[in-house]
Design an enzyme around this catalytic site. Sequence first.
Site, short mmCIF file in Angstrom:
data_model
loop_
_atom_site.label_atom_id
_atom_site.label_comp_id
_atom_site.label_asym_id
_atom_site.label_seq_id
_atom_site.Cartn_x
_atom_site.Cartn_y
_atom_site.Cartn_z
N LEU A 1 0.87 -1.17 0.00
CA LEU A 1 0.00 0.00 0.00
C LEU A 1 0.91 1.22 0.00
O LEU A 1 1.97 1.21 0.62
CB LEU A 1 -0.85 0.05 1.28
N ASP A 2 0.48 2.30 -0.66
CA ASP A 2 1.25 3.53 -0.64
C ASP A 2 1.46 3.99 0.80
O ASP A 2 0.59 3.81 1.66
CB ASP A 2 0.51 4.65 -1.40
N ARG A 3 2.59 4.61 1.04
CA ARG A 3 2.94 5.02 2.41
C ARG A 3 1.85 5.88 3.09
O ARG A 3 1.52 5.63 4.26
CB ARG A 3 4.28 5.77 2.40
N THR B 1 -1.28 5.90 2.68
CA THR B 1 -2.57 5.20 2.68
C THR B 1 -2.65 4.26 3.87
O THR B 1 -1.64 3.72 4.33
CB THR B 1 -2.71 4.39 1.37
N HIS C 1 -0.56 4.03 -8.14
CA HIS C 1 -1.33 5.21 -7.74
C HIS C 1 -2.66 5.32 -8.50
O HIS C 1 -3.14 6.41 -8.78
CB HIS C 1 -0.52 6.51 -7.95
#
Length: 232
Positions: A68-70, A72, A168
């Site tokens: 997961l994106d940081r 998020t 993204h």
Amino acid sequence: MSKKEHSTINNLQVLFEDNHLIVINKRPGDIVQGDKTGDQPLSDTVKAFLKKKYNKPGNVYLGVVHRLDRPTSGIVVFAKTSKALPRLNKMFAEKDAKKTYWAIVKNSPEEPEKRLVHWMKRNTKQNKSYANIKEVPDSKKAILTYKILKKLDRYFLLEVDLETGRHHQIRSQLTAIGSPIKGDLKYGFDRSNADGSIHLHARRLRLMHPVKKEPLEIIAPPPNDPIWNACL
């Protein structure tokens, strides 16, 4: 073990665990795997948690299945056995694991529910992806479906189901329709959140257990802040 490491382990939110996998509710700001920042990744925290919980000598096996994106928050799955890891990897690669996100956005989309199809082109120097209406060179097809779940005072809560898993993707596609995610400066929101997070949360995961072959549904509560709390 330092006080900080001990606190991090104790604050780990485990959503599901058995012999083969462990599912964590990631906090915004945590990184799933190590990167150039040198910050402790979630994978190391989970290893330390398992080592302490089961009093394991030596190294703990843990396989990273997805990221997961940081900024998020939400569901992250790790494999605890070498039997489970390739099966989970295959499930995620072939989109047999169904992921649903919650996003809080600034502007209401024009339609209450819609399937969005874009062609995503990634700029690695900017660490950013651009959503195009038509296919462009080196682009990949990106598909999601959103629906408006709730109108808040100044924002809108969207539920987003992913059909593809591009870099993204949700952030870029929602910006492309004029609905940037709260706190997401990179994708057009006008100011950042104080803690550097964005209001994007991996809310639900549906998949077959990689070993037991039983259906699993996992739901992650969003972070404890006033805006997320207004969604519940």
